[in-house]
Design a protein around this motif. Sequence first.
Motif, PDB file in Angstrom:
ATOM      1  N   GLY A 277       0.565  15.765   0.714  1.00  0.00           N
ATOM      2  CA  GLY A 277       0.158  15.249  -0.349  1.00  0.00           C
ATOM      3  C   GLY A 277      -1.063  14.308  -0.121  1.00  0.00           C
ATOM      4  N   GLU A 278      -1.430  13.599  -1.022  1.00  0.00           N
ATOM      5  CA  GLU A 278      -2.622  12.756  -1.337  1.00  0.00           C
ATOM      6  C   GLU A 278      -2.536  11.509  -0.356  1.00  0.00           C
ATOM      7  N   THR A 281       2.049   8.918   5.244  1.00  0.00           N
ATOM      8  CA  THR A 281       3.798   8.879   5.015  1.00  0.00           C
ATOM      9  C   THR A 281       4.044   7.633   4.515  1.00  0.00           C
ATOM     10  N   THR A 282       3.504   6.320   5.193  1.00  0.00           N
ATOM     11  CA  THR A 282       4.081   5.101   4.762  1.00  0.00           C
ATOM     12  C   THR A 282       3.581   4.743   3.447  1.00  0.00           C
ATOM     13  N   ALA A 283       2.286   5.154   3.086  1.00  0.00           N
ATOM     14  CA  ALA A 283       1.863   4.666   1.757  1.00  0.00           C
ATOM     15  C   ALA A 283       2.582   5.390   0.774  1.00  0.00           C
ATOM     16  N   THR A 284       2.954   6.642   0.738  1.00  0.00           N
ATOM     17  CA  THR A 284       3.860   7.231  -0.140  1.00  0.00           C
ATOM     18  C   THR A 284       5.241   6.654  -0.294  1.00  0.00           C
ATOM     19  N   ILE A 285       5.851   6.213   0.846  1.00  0.00           N
ATOM     20  CA  ILE A 285       7.075   5.531   0.859  1.00  0.00           C
ATOM     21  C   ILE A 285       6.884   4.185   0.022  1.00  0.00           C
ATOM     22  N   VAL A 286       5.824   3.351   0.320  1.00  0.00           N
ATOM     23  CA  VAL A 286       5.576   2.124  -0.461  1.00  0.00           C
ATOM     24  C   VAL A 286       5.296   2.443  -2.027  1.00  0.00           C
ATOM     25  N   LEU A 287       4.528   3.466  -2.183  1.00  0.00           N
ATOM     26  CA  LEU A 287       4.386   3.653  -3.796  1.00  0.00           C
ATOM     27  C   LEU A 287       5.513   3.888  -4.520  1.00  0.00           C
ATOM     28  N   TYR A 366      -5.651   4.186   2.497  1.00  0.00           N
ATOM     29  CA  TYR A 366      -4.352   4.852   2.717  1.00  0.00           C
ATOM     30  C   TYR A 366      -4.201   6.223   2.366  1.00  0.00           C
ATOM     31  N   LYS A 367      -5.355   7.057   2.080  1.00  0.00           N
ATOM     32  CA  LYS A 367      -5.283   8.323   1.872  1.00  0.00           C
ATOM     33  C   LYS A 367      -5.205   9.194   3.092  1.00  0.00           C
ATOM     34  N   LEU A 368      -4.603  10.201   2.937  1.00  0.00           N
ATOM     35  CA  LEU A 368      -4.432  11.203   3.898  1.00  0.00           C
ATOM     36  C   LEU A 368      -5.756  11.679   4.639  1.00  0.00           C
ATOM     37  N   SER A 369      -6.857  11.981   3.980  1.00  0.00           N
ATOM     38  CA  SER A 369      -7.965  12.267   4.537  1.00  0.00           C
ATOM     39  C   SER A 369      -8.359  11.134   5.352  1.00  0.00           C
TER      40      SER A 369
END
Length: 464
Positions: A277-278, A281-287, A366-369
């Motif tokens: 994803g973009e 892991t934690t940022a995806t859960i928060v969003l 918070y980006k994966l990159s």
Amino acid sequence: MAERVISGDYQLQYGDYALELLNTNPGSTVRIDVYPEPCLSTTTRTFRRIYVCLGALKLGFKVGLRDFLGVDGTFLKGPYPGQVLSVVGLDSNNGIYNVAYAMVEAETTSSWTWFMELLGEDLELGVNSNFTFISDKQKGIIPAVAKVFPNAGHRFCLRHIQENLKKQWKGKELSDLVWECGRETTLNHFKYEMDELKKMNDEAHSWLCKILAETWSKSHFSGRAHTDCLLNNLCEVFNAKIEGGRDKPIITCLEYIREYLMKRFYVVQKEINKCQGELSTTATIVLEGIKTRATKYVAKYNGAGKYQVASTWQDQYVVNLNERSYTCRFWEIIGFPCSHVVSAIWNKIENGEDAPDIEDWVHPCYKLSTWKAMYLNKIDPKIWSFNVGRPKKKRKRGVDEPNSQTTKLSKKFLALACSKCHNKGHNSRTCKGQAGIGEVGSKGKTQAKRKRQGKGNRVGNSVK
């Protein structure tokens, strides 16, 4: 003695560790400070401090896009007193990211100032830097940060503030109200909670007002740090991880910290490889949690880019998508779009208008990159001899080489003969009158038996 062999000697373990570390980890910074010597002719100096900032940690933090650092110190457990100072940041997954560490004589204004000055050189922070620090208000840290970084923000751990308040005024309701004051993101809500605290305990309210709200309440936080962290548990987690090395000699302790950081980079890299994803892991859960809460809000458009967002409990906010401003200040503080913004974006999509992707409103930190870039450089392993000062042997002796202290040769690989039956393959303790392999037969047995009997008769006759 065994402990010294394994971990090293407390007095002798002061070797060329700095040079070894710089050779194996290019780009690192290692500074050693010594006590001033009144006699200039003395060739040796007494060790006082050492500062370490590994090159991989330095490069990774600079690309992390997060101007937030936790600072703390913990004591050494060996025979020589001292403190381990650490600076820990946050990575894109909201995990701890150690930047630098040092061993000093004590937590003082002098040692913290020395540590902060070296940290500023490594991270290229000037006097006008607007970084945000968080600490437990330990000795010397407040004047040191104010001196080295006068324009930086300095937060105080809310748990320590609460614990100090509980020493004078106890009660769970009072403590919970202090936490509510710290969690509020708007000035109106903060003032409301403070008024409730004053009604409950006027003395506690007066005591808390003496502490600047900019240091402990989200309502007064700036948006530079991209985090709403109220606790200094970053450094507390790191201190717990290095507890096993704090009772070791100095180089063993420094190696314990370096090895922990090296292993942590590997563990985090495995998590990065699994992430898709973009966002991290934690940022995806928060969003996803923000999107779930957004379903409870209803947005009403005014036709000029502004939305009035309200919930079923009449909690109302104003959102301006064109200017990216909101009255709740959630995006400004943490870097995530709040539930009110998500509700407004969904309303815009329902009306058939072009709306930005919700992920585009998340801050790049918070980006994966960004997460990958922080752990791209690795900490190189090294081999260090902990037995500094132990004399080495000149060389190993061969198997058949005589010892220098004796002229006897080793009896290893020699076939010894039994002293009773004179046969090979066993000794006198296991002798049963048997013949050795390939040696003698029944004739040898008889001769050995007669010899033993004759010897016994002679002894018997002498006794008589």
